[in-house]
Design an enzyme around this catalytic site. Structure first.
Site: not given
Length: 261
Positions: A140, A154, A158
């Site tokens: 991402s 998250y 990532k």
């Protein structure tokens, strides 16, 4: 070292919807046969049916090594080989860092990071034995830049996926295997179904990259793989942000703090 997608055999995790589904369609449109996997087996079967003769569906929970092994065996039984693996399964946890429990951190790490580790253990021996193939890891822009403090598990995973992918490229490319790291910015998907919320939500923030539809991102992924590109971005603006960040990290963080709501 570009891979020929025509008649390639691709395995995609998290392909029951969103970017994974779009990539499956884009690969199939270029002639690939696609093993569509998802933790929701019905969704995987639906996407596989959309691909017609080029699609095979399977249930796969990337936190279970045996599920990935079953997908490998299915691909080998149906097609005799695996040429491309796209590690796309992912989940989010949103909220202030002090409100997110360790158990949630563990789950996000188990899916977003260790899911790729398990996939590598299962599929890389096949690619290494043949001396060819391609791996795509979905990260991402939140794994390139520091704006995702409201989704820290998250963001952390990532960032880890980006680092893992870069190092993997140095290891695998001399052995004939391409590696790409997809770093999407805003994409219209149903990933909200995979979000766990904790505490009070933070106000919107970040660079404000344009939001693309998943189909467009699928085409970007397929083109990036065909070109053997490592970093696949969905927003060119992210490259400018990345250069600014790399040139002066302190200055970049200070700039974000001034703009923070």
């Amino acid at each position: 070292m570009s891979i020929e997608l025509d008649d390639a055999v691709a395995v995609i995790t998290g392909a029951g919807s969103g970017i994974g589904r779009a990539a499956a369609h884009a690969f199939a449109a270029r002639g690939a046969r696609v093993v569509v996997t998802d933790i929701d087996g019905d969704r995987a079967a639906t996407v596989a049916a959309e691909l017609g003769a080029r699609g095979t569906g399977a249930t796969c929970d990337v936190t279970e090594l045996r599920d990935l092994e079953a997908v490998r065996d299915l691909a080998l039984d149906r097609h005799g080989r695996v040429d491309l693996v796209m590690n796309n399964a992912g989940v989010l946890a949103v909220g202030p860092v002090e409100a997110i429990p360790v158990e949630t951190w563990q789950h996000v790490i188990d899916v977003n990071l260790l899911g790729i580790v398990r996939s590598n253990l299962v599929f890389l021996p096949l690619l290494l034995e043949r001396g060819r193939g391609h791996v795509v890891n979905t990260a991402s822009t939140a794994g390139l830049l520091p704006y995702g403090y409201d989704r820290l598990p998250y963001t952390a995973t990532k960032h880890a996926v980006v680092g893992l992918s870069e190092a993997l490229a140095l290891y695998l490319r001399p052995r004939g295997i391409g590696v790409s790291c997809l770093c999407p910015a805003g994409v219209a998907t149903n990933i909200v179904e995979q979000i766990t919320f904790h505490g009070e939500p933070a106000p919107p923030h970040g660079p404000g990259f344009p939001v693309l539809d998943a189909g467009t991102v699928g085409e970007i992924v397929a083109d990036g793989v065909a070109a053997d590109r490592f970093l696949i971005l969905t927003a060119p603006e992210a490259a400018d942000e990345l250069r600014e960040h790399g040139a002066d990290v302190d200055g970049y963080l200070s700039h974000l703090l001034k703009e923070a709501p």
